[in-house]
Design an enzyme around this catalytic site. Structure first.
Site, short mmCIF file in Angstrom:
data_model
loop_
_atom_site.label_atom_id
_atom_site.label_comp_id
_atom_site.label_asym_id
_atom_site.label_seq_id
_atom_site.Cartn_x
_atom_site.Cartn_y
_atom_site.Cartn_z
N GLY A 237 0.79 -1.23 0.00
CA GLY A 237 0.00 0.00 0.00
C GLY A 237 0.82 1.27 0.00
O GLY A 237 0.25 2.37 -0.01
N GLU A 272 5.00 -6.32 2.00
CA GLU A 272 4.78 -6.84 0.65
C GLU A 272 4.66 -5.70 -0.36
O GLU A 272 3.61 -5.50 -0.97
CB GLU A 272 3.50 -7.69 0.62
CG GLU A 272 3.43 -8.82 1.62
CD GLU A 272 2.03 -9.39 1.73
OE1 GLU A 272 1.20 -9.13 0.82
OE2 GLU A 272 1.74 -10.09 2.72
N PRO A 273 5.72 -4.92 -0.58
CA PRO A 273 5.62 -3.82 -1.54
C PRO A 273 5.53 -4.31 -2.97
O PRO A 273 6.25 -5.23 -3.38
CB PRO A 273 6.92 -3.05 -1.30
CG PRO A 273 7.88 -4.11 -0.84
CD PRO A 273 7.06 -5.05 0.00
N GLY A 274 4.64 -3.72 -3.73
CA GLY A 274 4.54 -4.03 -5.15
C GLY A 274 4.62 -2.76 -5.96
O GLY A 274 5.60 -2.46 -6.61
N ARG A 275 3.54 -1.96 -5.89
CA ARG A 275 3.47 -0.72 -6.65
C ARG A 275 4.65 0.21 -6.36
O ARG A 275 5.20 0.81 -7.28
CB ARG A 275 2.16 0.01 -6.31
CG ARG A 275 1.96 1.32 -7.08
CD ARG A 275 0.81 2.13 -6.51
NE ARG A 275 -0.42 1.39 -6.48
CZ ARG A 275 -1.28 1.27 -7.49
NH1 ARG A 275 -1.00 1.86 -8.64
NH2 ARG A 275 -2.39 0.58 -7.36
N ASP A 316 -6.83 -0.20 -12.69
CA ASP A 316 -6.18 0.40 -11.53
C ASP A 316 -6.72 1.78 -11.20
O ASP A 316 -6.20 2.46 -10.31
CB ASP A 316 -4.66 0.48 -11.78
CG ASP A 316 -3.84 0.59 -10.51
OD1 ASP A 316 -4.25 0.03 -9.48
OD2 ASP A 316 -2.78 1.25 -10.54
N CYS A 341 -10.70 -0.50 -32.19
CA CYS A 341 -11.97 0.00 -32.72
C CYS A 341 -13.02 0.24 -31.64
O CYS A 341 -14.16 0.59 -31.97
CB CYS A 341 -12.51 -0.98 -33.76
SG CYS A 341 -11.44 -1.18 -35.19
N ASP A 342 -12.66 0.03 -30.38
CA ASP A 342 -13.60 0.21 -29.28
C ASP A 342 -13.56 1.66 -28.80
O ASP A 342 -12.49 2.20 -28.53
CB ASP A 342 -13.23 -0.73 -28.14
CG ASP A 342 -14.32 -0.84 -27.09
OD1 ASP A 342 -15.14 0.09 -26.98
OD2 ASP A 342 -14.35 -1.84 -26.36
N TYR A 370 0.79 -2.51 -12.76
CA TYR A 370 -0.55 -2.81 -13.27
C TYR A 370 -0.79 -2.17 -14.64
O TYR A 370 -1.81 -1.54 -14.88
CB TYR A 370 -1.62 -2.37 -12.26
CG TYR A 370 -1.39 -2.93 -10.89
CD1 TYR A 370 -1.65 -4.27 -10.63
CD2 TYR A 370 -0.88 -2.15 -9.87
CE1 TYR A 370 -1.42 -4.81 -9.37
CE2 TYR A 370 -0.64 -2.69 -8.61
CZ TYR A 370 -0.91 -4.01 -8.36
OH TYR A 370 -0.67 -4.54 -7.12
#
Length: 404
Positions: A237, A272-275, A316, A341-342, A370
């Site tokens: 976080g 648990e760092p990710g971002r 995200d 094309c969306d 992400y």
């Protein structure tokens, strides 16, 4: 004699910054000329920088990189060489660390809900620390009693977090003692407690609240004669700057450090760092495929979009610092659209840009977390190639297993 104003104008830093920008722009052009577009430039030096910044902000805490935001072999290798630990959640992530030669003692498996085959797969690799948050999940470990150590995941809802991870996982702190007693009755060792207040938390208040709750549970477990809880996993976080500036990481972690200091001496501390590690590590580069004037604004159609590297705009809920590589000229409200094309494939629908020609390069910063991990090949537009820079091999560091 030179005019007085020439003696006091701080020209050197401005020139230095301009030269740095020009050097980066030239490097980006060279990479695009070599690899084509779209590109994601993965800078391993940024990975190291972020890892060490968080290490300094959380001394004594073992940092287990959460692989899912940026599951790339070069990131794993870089952090392995820096002595990092790893947070696994799937068989694919087990494969990544195994292929990188990461010692299993550096890993924990933190997905609260697993199949028996997932448990066995991780154990075959050598990871034997898992997470649970309910009685049914606990029972899955009956066949492995004596071979595994568990962490009980607690839920602390955080309305300030960008992604509320306690909505889907974690038990109420009030249910903790019952689950700890059930584990003791089954002969399954619960080594500690864990939580995750959510991704991109803007304030450390919820971390502190959760740590204090964990301290009470540790005390209560001891008072009731249950096996000692020796580990506290504070999850992730930790915030990074996107469009808006967040607290510096040392400032953000200061009250967390103070709360951790109140835990019993000898408690193993885990995060648990990710971002925080991944986000600053990648830069996206895309090209203008075409342009059209619509309702008084230029629409620029890029060869990357929300089905590709900018998938974090949807999954995200994120906006990224974006600009044209050549940023000179009068700016006007513009739209950046992806190639598919969306009609939902719009990256930014009100961004100030100079008028661009076809082939102009657009640069997105803070694109490590992400983004490529959730990108697709929808409409047969291939995902951006990842080009790695600033790799090197460092000496291995001694680590202490969580099960020691």
């Amino acid at each position: 004699m030179a005019p007085e104003y020439l003696e006091i104008v701080p020209a050197t830093p401005v020139v230095s910054e301009r030269n740095d920008n020009l050097a980066e722009a030239e490097r980006i052009r060279r990479l695009v000329a070599l690899h084509g577009s779209p590109l994601l430039i993965l800078d391993c030096e940024a990975v190291r920088r972020q890892y060490h910044a968080l290490q300094a902000a959380l001394p004594g805490v073992d940092l287990h990189y959460a692989i899912k935001p940026l599951p790339h072999a070069s990131v794993i290798a870089t952090l392995r060489d820096e002595g990092a630990y790893f947070d696994l959640a799937t068989n694919g992530e087990v494969d990544m660390v195994a292929e990188a030669g990461v010692d299993p003692i550096r890993t924990i498996h933190t997905h609260p809900i697993k199949r028996d085959s997932d448990i066995r797969y991780a154990m075959e690799y050598g990871c034997n620390t898992f997470v649970f948050d309910n009685p049914d999940e606990l029972k899955k470990f009956i066949p492995y009693a004596g071979k595994v150590n568990l962490l009980l995941r607690l839920s602390f809802r955080s309305p300030d977090a960008k992604i509320d991870l306690s909505k889907k996982f974690g038990c109420s702190p009030d249910a903790a003692m019952s689950l700890l007693q059930q584990a003791a009755d089954l002969g399954i060792r619960v080594k500690g407690v864990s939580f995750h207040v959510g991704s991109q938390a803007l304030e450390p208040t919820k971390h502190v609240e959760a740590i204090n709750a964990c301290a009470l549970i540790i005390q209560q477990a001891r008072a009731e004669g249950l096996p000692a809880l020796e580990v506290v996993d504070i999850g992730g976080g930790f915030p990074v700057d996107y469009i808006d500036q967040v607290q510096p990481i040392d400032t953000f972690c200061a009250p967390i450090r103070a709360a951790l200091a109140t835990l019993p001496a000898g408690t193993r501390l885990v995060a648990e760092p990710g971002r925080f590690i991944a986000a600053p590590a990648m830069t996206a580069v895309s090209s203008v495929m075409g342009k059209a004037m619509r309702d008084g604004r230029w629409w620029y159609y890029l060869d990357d979009g929300v089905y590709g590297s900018y998938s974090g705009r949807i999954f995200d809920y994120n906006h990224y610092p974006i600009d044209s590589l050549d940023f000179f000229g009068e700016r006007s409200p513009s739209v950046l659209a992806g190639p598919t094309c969306d009609s939902v494939d719009v990256i930014e629908d009100d961004i100030m840009l100079p008028e661009l020609d076809c082939g102009a390069l657009i640069v997105g910063r803070m694109m490590g977390a992400y983004t490529s991990a959730t990108a697709t090949d929808f409409n047969f537009f291939k995902k951006a190639e990842i080009v790695v820079i600033n790799e090197h091999v460092a000496e291995e560091c001694d680590v202490v297993p969580l099960t020691a």
